[in-house]
Design a protein around this motif. Sequence first.
Motif, PDB file in Angstrom:
ATOM      1  N   GLU A   1      -1.002  10.702  -1.714  1.00 36.64           N
ATOM      2  CA  GLU A   1      -0.761  11.827  -2.611  1.00 36.64           C
ATOM      3  C   GLU A   1      -0.077  11.380  -3.892  1.00 36.64           C
ATOM      4  N   ALA A   2       0.802  10.370  -3.788  1.00 39.48           N
ATOM      5  CA  ALA A   2       1.445   9.842  -4.993  1.00 39.48           C
ATOM      6  C   ALA A   2       0.416   9.171  -5.896  1.00 39.48           C
ATOM      7  N   LEU A   3      -0.512   8.437  -5.296  1.00 39.71           N
ATOM      8  CA  LEU A   3      -1.562   7.779  -6.066  1.00 39.71           C
ATOM      9  C   LEU A   3      -2.419   8.800  -6.814  1.00 39.71           C
ATOM     10  N   ARG A   4      -2.766   9.877  -6.154  1.00 40.65           N
ATOM     11  CA  ARG A   4      -3.571  10.918  -6.801  1.00 40.65           C
ATOM     12  C   ARG A   4      -2.877  11.420  -8.063  1.00 40.65           C
ATOM     13  N   SER A   5      -1.586  11.643  -7.961  1.00 43.35           N
ATOM     14  CA  SER A   5      -0.829  12.156  -9.103  1.00 43.35           C
ATOM     15  C   SER A   5      -0.734  11.116 -10.207  1.00 43.35           C
ATOM     16  N   GLU A   6      -0.556   9.849  -9.832  1.00 45.08           N
ATOM     17  CA  GLU A   6      -0.452   8.785 -10.840  1.00 45.08           C
ATOM     18  C   GLU A   6      -1.758   8.617 -11.609  1.00 45.08           C
TER      19      GLU A   6
ATOM     20  N   LYS B   1      -4.010  10.888 -12.034  1.00 45.84           N
ATOM     21  CA  LYS B   1      -4.137  12.080 -12.871  1.00 45.84           C
ATOM     22  C   LYS B   1      -3.309  11.948 -14.138  1.00 45.84           C
ATOM     23  N   SER B   2      -2.186  11.237 -14.044  1.00 49.50           N
ATOM     24  CA  SER B   2      -1.294  11.050 -15.193  1.00 49.50           C
ATOM     25  C   SER B   2      -1.723   9.887 -16.081  1.00 49.50           C
ATOM     26  N   GLY B   3      -2.820   9.228 -15.707  1.00 47.34           N
ATOM     27  CA  GLY B   3      -3.329   8.155 -16.548  1.00 47.34           C
ATOM     28  C   GLY B   3      -2.977   6.754 -16.112  1.00 47.34           C
ATOM     29  N   TYR B   4      -2.378   6.596 -14.936  1.00 41.41           N
ATOM     30  CA  TYR B   4      -2.069   5.253 -14.451  1.00 41.41           C
ATOM     31  C   TYR B   4      -3.375   4.502 -14.174  1.00 41.41           C
ATOM     32  N   PRO B   5      -3.470   3.235 -14.578  1.00 40.87           N
ATOM     33  CA  PRO B   5      -4.701   2.460 -14.388  1.00 40.87           C
ATOM     34  C   PRO B   5      -4.806   1.886 -12.975  1.00 40.87           C
ATOM     35  N   PHE B   6      -4.801   2.772 -11.976  1.00 41.79           N
ATOM     36  CA  PHE B   6      -4.769   2.360 -10.570  1.00 41.79           C
ATOM     37  C   PHE B   6      -6.041   2.784  -9.845  1.00 41.79           C
ATOM     38  N   LYS B   7      -6.256   2.156  -8.707  1.00 40.66           N
ATOM     39  CA  LYS B   7      -7.314   2.591  -7.792  1.00 40.66           C
ATOM     40  C   LYS B   7      -6.901   2.240  -6.365  1.00 40.66           C
ATOM     41  N   GLN B   8      -7.390   3.020  -5.428  1.00 42.38           N
ATOM     42  CA  GLN B   8      -7.111   2.769  -4.013  1.00 42.38           C
ATOM     43  C   GLN B   8      -8.048   1.698  -3.495  1.00 42.38           C
ATOM     44  N   LEU B   9      -7.495   0.802  -2.692  1.00 43.04           N
ATOM     45  CA  LEU B   9      -8.303  -0.257  -2.099  1.00 43.04           C
ATOM     46  C   LEU B   9      -8.471   0.026  -0.604  1.00 43.04           C
ATOM     47  N   GLY B  10      -9.694   0.289  -0.190  1.00 41.51           N
ATOM     48  CA  GLY B  10      -9.959   0.527   1.222  1.00 41.51           C
ATOM     49  C   GLY B  10      -9.493   1.896   1.694  1.00 41.51           C
ATOM     50  N   ASP B  11      -9.588   2.096   2.997  1.00 44.80           N
ATOM     51  CA  ASP B  11      -9.157   3.338   3.621  1.00 44.80           C
ATOM     52  C   ASP B  11      -7.637   3.348   3.788  1.00 44.80           C
TER      53      ASP B  11
END
Length: 279
Positions: free
Chosen positions: A211-216, A218-228
């Motif tokens: 959930e923190a990643l989703r918000s980041e 959305k805020s423009g953080y250059p992130f992505k989830q790796l794997g499940d």
Amino acid sequence: MKKFTIWIAAAVSLAVVWAASSATAYAGAVLDNVLATKTLKVAVGTDWGVASHLNDKGELDGFDVDVAESIAEQMGVQAQFVTPSWELIVAGNWQHRWDIAMGHMVPTNARAEKFAFPATYFYQRAVLVVHKDSNATKLADLNGKTVGVLAATLDEDYLRHTLTPDWAGAQPIEYRFTPGKIEAYPTYDVAPANLRLGDGVRLDALIQSQEALRSEIKSGYPFKQLGDPLYSMPCAIASSREDKEFNDKISTVIKKMKDDGTLTKLSIKWYGADFSVEK
């Protein structure tokens, strides 16, 4: 001899009464104090991301803040926030400095020896996060790499391969990569800030909640989830074990907030999805 025996019996009786009264000295005292002062003291963080943070006005804001204020409203009192460190919260020995602690605490057996967990209000999924420029395509690509994490959390235990999933309904843990170096930070926002600098600049990845990643993102953080997700866990409100009446009250309030949709609305407001139910 008879007088001596009677005196000993009386002393023992008084000792028993004193011990019993000491053991129940705080029975109802927390709830009584909350209602008498019209104040519910709540421990939150200033840097716990969407859960609780300081907004542009320097005010506490976030999902946990809204949940705590809703709990207080249901009890007919005002929420008063204090901001101890996470390490201080999980250490226990609160000494009545606050009544409940937020922070998505997972109710492990070890923690249950120090705290009561009157209500689960959130379900968290831990994920591995990389910079969008990362060449990693699978978790094993992080073997030997530098991974950041918030210190004194189950996520850190996962990275160190020492996590024991001892909460209700826990599934066995599978460790799918082995970091070469673990950077454990005392505050929440340091790891994301370091990963934002670029792939491999300070970190190759970090572990945090989905959930923190989703918000980041959305805020423009250059992130992505790796794997499940790496694992999932229930998150509960923590309180002292000394007052059953108080804990029963918190449990009743959270149940009402689940039944009337309050928790769902707050989760969607802050995270864009309903994390108040297990999926």
